[in-house]
Scaffold this motif. Structure first.
Motif, PDB file in Angstrom:
ATOM      1  N   GLU A  32       0.824  -1.205   0.000  1.00 13.55           N
ATOM      2  CA  GLU A  32       0.000   0.000   0.000  1.00 13.55           C
ATOM      3  C   GLU A  32       0.862   1.260   0.000  1.00 13.55           C
ATOM      4  O   GLU A  32       0.579   2.223  -0.719  1.00 13.55           O
ATOM      5  CB  GLU A  32      -0.923  -0.017   1.219  1.00 13.55           C
ATOM      6  N   THR A  35       2.485   1.661  -3.413  1.00 11.90           N
ATOM      7  CA  THR A  35       1.487   2.067  -4.408  1.00 11.90           C
ATOM      8  C   THR A  35       1.232   3.572  -4.332  1.00 11.90           C
ATOM      9  O   THR A  35       1.108   4.264  -5.365  1.00 11.90           O
ATOM     10  CB  THR A  35       0.183   1.283  -4.192  1.00 11.90           C
ATOM     11  N   LYS A  36       1.156   4.072  -3.111  1.00 10.43           N
ATOM     12  CA  LYS A  36       0.993   5.525  -2.957  1.00 10.43           C
ATOM     13  C   LYS A  36       2.208   6.274  -3.492  1.00 10.43           C
ATOM     14  O   LYS A  36       2.071   7.348  -4.092  1.00 10.43           O
ATOM     15  CB  LYS A  36       0.768   5.861  -1.488  1.00 10.43           C
ATOM     16  N   LYS A  37       3.407   5.712  -3.238  1.00  6.55           N
ATOM     17  CA  LYS A  37       4.627   6.337  -3.752  1.00  6.55           C
ATOM     18  C   LYS A  37       4.623   6.351  -5.287  1.00  6.55           C
ATOM     19  O   LYS A  37       5.078   7.335  -5.916  1.00  6.55           O
ATOM     20  CB  LYS A  37       5.852   5.572  -3.241  1.00  6.55           C
ATOM     21  N   GLU A  39       1.942   6.522  -7.230  1.00  3.37           N
ATOM     22  CA  GLU A  39       1.033   7.589  -7.650  1.00  3.37           C
ATOM     23  C   GLU A  39       1.690   8.962  -7.525  1.00  3.37           C
ATOM     24  O   GLU A  39       1.525   9.835  -8.395  1.00  3.37           O
ATOM     25  CB  GLU A  39      -0.240   7.525  -6.808  1.00  3.37           C
ATOM     26  N   PHE A  40       2.468   9.161  -6.444  1.00  2.92           N
ATOM     27  CA  PHE A  40       3.167  10.440  -6.255  1.00  2.92           C
ATOM     28  C   PHE A  40       4.194  10.672  -7.361  1.00  2.92           C
ATOM     29  O   PHE A  40       4.283  11.773  -7.928  1.00  2.92           O
ATOM     30  CB  PHE A  40       3.837  10.452  -4.882  1.00  2.92           C
TER      31      PHE A  40
END
Length: 222
Positions: A32, A35-37, A39-40
């Motif tokens: 998780e 995955t956020k990284k 998107e960033f």
């Protein structure tokens, strides 16, 4: 190693390792976070690309710097993609291992339960029990047959003797009928008269004779 130790909470050599459930949970949290990284970084790449396009003709130096940053972000994004693939593979392996562990644990539990159920069972005793059951079933069938068989409330007769007696009675009746038929042959018949019978008078003569007899009877009565 230190990074994974921090992620999974691993201790020293003497420390107890995490359970499969804990490790799976940690891997999911890591997925998780990465995955956020991703998107960033994708947003940063889009921003740097827009800066490079904006300054391509006006400020070449600023455009080149934006492209360099974009390349670094893309490299990090590729690294994260590889890391996610590795973590996903490891998580799936742990999940399968955990499933197999639970299956084996339950199978072992069932085996112990079966062993406990058979603990007081002896195959010889089971054979004897099944033989007793078979004998009791046969006895029950014999009793059922005996109950369903018609009886004369305690009176038992030999059917062959009854048939023989019936034959004797029929033979006696037949002999009696034969004797009666044979006796009629000796009965004397009446003799046939030797004289001839008188001829029957004519109708007129019979009427005259009847009239004379009537007149004679009337005179005698006076």
């Amino acid at each position: 190693m230190a990074l994974f130790g921090k992620l999974f909470g691993g201790g020293g050599k003497g420390g107890k390792g995490p359970s499969p459930q804990e490790a799976i949970q940690k891997l999911r949290e890591t997925e998780e976070m990465l995955t956020k990284k991703q998107e960033f970084l994708e947003k940063k790449i889009e921003q740097e690309l827009a800066i490079a396009k904006k300054n391509g003709t006006k400020n070449k130096r600023a455009a080149l710097q934006a492209l360099k940053r974009k390349k670094r972000y893309e490299k990090q994004l590729n690294q994260i993609d590889g890391t996610l693939s590795t973590i996903e593979f490891q998580r799936e392996a742990l999940e399968n291992a955990n499933t197999n562990t639970e299956v084996l644990k339950n199978m072992g539990f069932a085996a112990k339960a079966m062993k406990s159920a058979h603990e007081n069972m002896d195959i010889d005793k089971v054979d004897d029990l099944m033989q007793d059951i078979t004998e009791q079933q046969e006895l029950a069938q014999e009793i059922s047959d005996a109950i369903s068989k018609p009886v004369g409330f305690g009176e038992e007769f030999d059917e062959d003797e009854l048939l023989a007696e019936l034959d004797e009675l029929e033979q006696e009746e037949l002999d009696k009928n034969l004797l009666e038929i044979g006796g009629t042959e000796n009965v004397p018949l009446p003799n046939v008269p030797s004289t001839s019978l008188p001829a029957r008078p004519a109708k007129k003569e019979e009427d005259e004779d009847d009239m004379e007899d009537l007149q004679r009877w009337a005179m005698e009565a006076m």
